[in-house]
Design a protein around this motif. Sequence first.
Motif, short mmCIF file in Angstrom:
data_model
loop_
_atom_site.label_atom_id
_atom_site.label_comp_id
_atom_site.label_asym_id
_atom_site.label_seq_id
_atom_site.Cartn_x
_atom_site.Cartn_y
_atom_site.Cartn_z
N SER A 174 0.93 -1.23 -0.02
CA SER A 174 0.17 0.04 -0.01
C SER A 174 1.03 1.37 0.13
O SER A 174 0.30 2.26 -0.01
N ARG A 175 2.09 1.09 -0.03
CA ARG A 175 3.02 2.15 0.04
C ARG A 175 3.29 2.62 -1.35
O ARG A 175 4.04 1.77 -1.80
N PRO A 176 3.07 3.89 -1.60
CA PRO A 176 3.57 4.37 -3.16
C PRO A 176 5.03 4.45 -3.36
O PRO A 176 5.71 4.74 -2.22
N THR A 177 5.42 4.42 -4.48
CA THR A 177 6.92 4.42 -4.71
C THR A 177 7.20 5.99 -4.84
O THR A 177 6.54 6.75 -4.86
N PHE A 178 8.47 6.24 -4.57
CA PHE A 178 8.76 7.61 -4.73
C PHE A 178 8.28 8.33 -5.89
O PHE A 178 8.12 9.42 -6.16
N PHE A 179 8.63 7.56 -6.90
CA PHE A 179 8.58 8.06 -8.44
C PHE A 179 6.92 8.38 -8.76
O PHE A 179 6.60 9.52 -9.22
N GLU A 180 6.12 7.60 -8.01
CA GLU A 180 4.64 7.78 -8.15
C GLU A 180 4.24 9.27 -7.36
O GLU A 180 3.61 10.03 -8.05
N LEU A 181 4.83 9.40 -6.28
CA LEU A 181 4.62 10.73 -5.44
C LEU A 181 5.08 11.79 -6.19
O LEU A 181 4.62 12.94 -6.12
N VAL A 182 6.20 11.67 -6.81
CA VAL A 182 6.72 12.79 -7.55
C VAL A 182 6.12 13.27 -8.71
O VAL A 182 5.74 14.30 -9.11
N ALA A 183 5.65 12.26 -9.54
CA ALA A 183 4.77 12.48 -10.58
C ALA A 183 3.59 13.17 -10.40
O ALA A 183 2.99 14.23 -11.01
N ALA A 184 2.97 12.77 -9.03
CA ALA A 184 1.68 13.49 -8.60
C ALA A 184 1.99 14.73 -8.17
O ALA A 184 0.93 15.81 -8.41
N LEU A 225 14.38 6.53 1.46
CA LEU A 225 15.30 5.63 2.22
C LEU A 225 14.30 4.71 3.35
O LEU A 225 14.87 3.99 3.86
N GLY A 226 13.04 4.99 3.15
CA GLY A 226 12.07 4.18 4.10
C GLY A 226 12.16 4.63 5.49
O GLY A 226 11.83 3.92 6.15
N ARG A 227 12.64 5.75 5.87
CA ARG A 227 12.71 6.07 7.12
C ARG A 227 11.69 7.21 7.78
O ARG A 227 11.42 7.41 9.02
N SER A 228 10.89 7.59 6.89
CA SER A 228 9.46 8.22 7.22
C SER A 228 8.50 7.67 6.29
O SER A 228 8.64 7.64 5.06
N PRO A 229 7.12 8.02 6.81
CA PRO A 229 5.95 7.62 6.15
C PRO A 229 5.40 8.66 5.49
O PRO A 229 4.52 8.44 4.39
N HIS A 230 6.13 9.85 5.75
CA HIS A 230 5.49 11.10 5.16
C HIS A 230 6.19 11.66 4.01
O HIS A 230 7.42 11.58 4.23
N TYR A 231 5.67 11.93 2.89
CA TYR A 231 6.50 12.37 1.67
C TYR A 231 6.84 13.63 1.60
O TYR A 231 7.75 14.25 1.31
N HIS A 265 12.16 26.12 3.41
CA HIS A 265 10.93 25.45 2.95
C HIS A 265 11.15 24.30 1.90
O HIS A 265 10.86 22.97 2.14
N GLU A 266 12.30 24.47 0.76
CA GLU A 266 12.56 23.54 0.04
C GLU A 266 13.47 22.61 0.79
O GLU A 266 13.41 21.56 0.31
N GLY A 267 14.21 22.99 1.60
CA GLY A 267 15.20 22.14 2.41
C GLY A 267 14.40 21.20 3.15
O GLY A 267 14.89 19.84 3.11
N SER A 268 13.39 21.64 3.67
CA SER A 268 12.55 20.63 4.63
C SER A 268 11.69 19.58 3.39
O SER A 268 11.78 18.31 3.87
N ARG A 269 11.35 20.08 2.45
CA ARG A 269 10.76 19.05 1.42
C ARG A 269 11.80 17.89 0.98
O ARG A 269 11.55 17.01 0.72
N PHE A 270 12.94 18.48 0.78
CA PHE A 270 13.79 17.80 0.22
C PHE A 270 14.16 16.68 1.29
O PHE A 270 14.53 15.55 1.23
N LEU A 271 14.49 17.01 2.57
CA LEU A 271 14.80 16.33 3.61
C LEU A 271 13.61 15.09 3.74
O LEU A 271 13.87 13.91 3.93
#
Length: 309
Positions: A12-22, A192-198, A179-185
């Motif tokens: 149920s966890r989307p891939t990073f690329f799916e979230l970036v595309a959205a 890396l699978g360390r956080s459930p929040h994108y 703001h951009e630094g926090s989004r990148f983090l």
Amino acid sequence: MSFVTVGGEASSRPTFFELVAADRLLPSLKAAIAYSLSVYAQRRPSLLRLLDHEDELFFLISAWLHRGSLRASDASFAEGLYALRRVPAARRGAEEGAGGLSPQQRISTLALLTLVPYARAKLDGLHGRHAPQLRSLQALGLQPPPAPAARGADGLADGWRRLALRAFLRGYPCVVAVHEGSRFLYQLLYLLGRSPHYAPGLHLLGLTVARLLEWWYTSGEQALGERAALTPPPPPPPLAPAEGGIQLPDDAALCPLCRSERKNPALLAPTGYAFCYTCVHRHVSEAGACPVTLEPVKLEDIWRLYPGM
């Protein structure tokens, strides 16, 4: 590190690329709308008024799109197109379909999806209009003109406005960088699978993004995995030797024709017997039949064998 997870709760966890595309869909839509209006405005000058208020126009369009998608599937417009949805972080891993976003969470999500980009666009425009003047003065070693002496309420207000504008021009780039630094983090931790929040906004609202239709993503991948796990069927048994054919040697590693260890082994496909390639090629060229079963064969029926076969 895996970008595509298959099976179990992790599916149920989307891939990073799916979230970036959205995440990139709405900015692309805004650029497409602005370009379309600029093209049509060449024929209908009345549309130029809309271009002067393109941020407000896109705010209304995005609010309408996001509101309908949140009511239908608890997802933003872009997430709905990619079969994603927003779920409370505490319920992640619960039974599928067990509850959704509350009305308050939908309102907060809608505000975050519309008001924040609108405010960012207006602030970017304000900074873009006044920052070049400040940079040109600094490049010449000059200071901005001082505020006029306060003469009543109007003069005092004008002085405060200039002071606020100067503070904004110097502090806004730092705010954008944070703001951009926090989004990148957050994106890096999610990757890396360390956080459930994108994104930090999702963390602020206590939400995560999950796949809306898990079977769509897992059924095909599971079918491929099951297909790869199947062992190939055994080959059919070779035909029985015929009367008048040559006798097979006791050692299966020997060529039935030259009675020595096979060199460049080759198989007669119709009968299933292996020989030296040169031996069987010469025999089939002359006799046109298998030397063991006497079945008619052709030169194209000779298949080379390779190690591991």
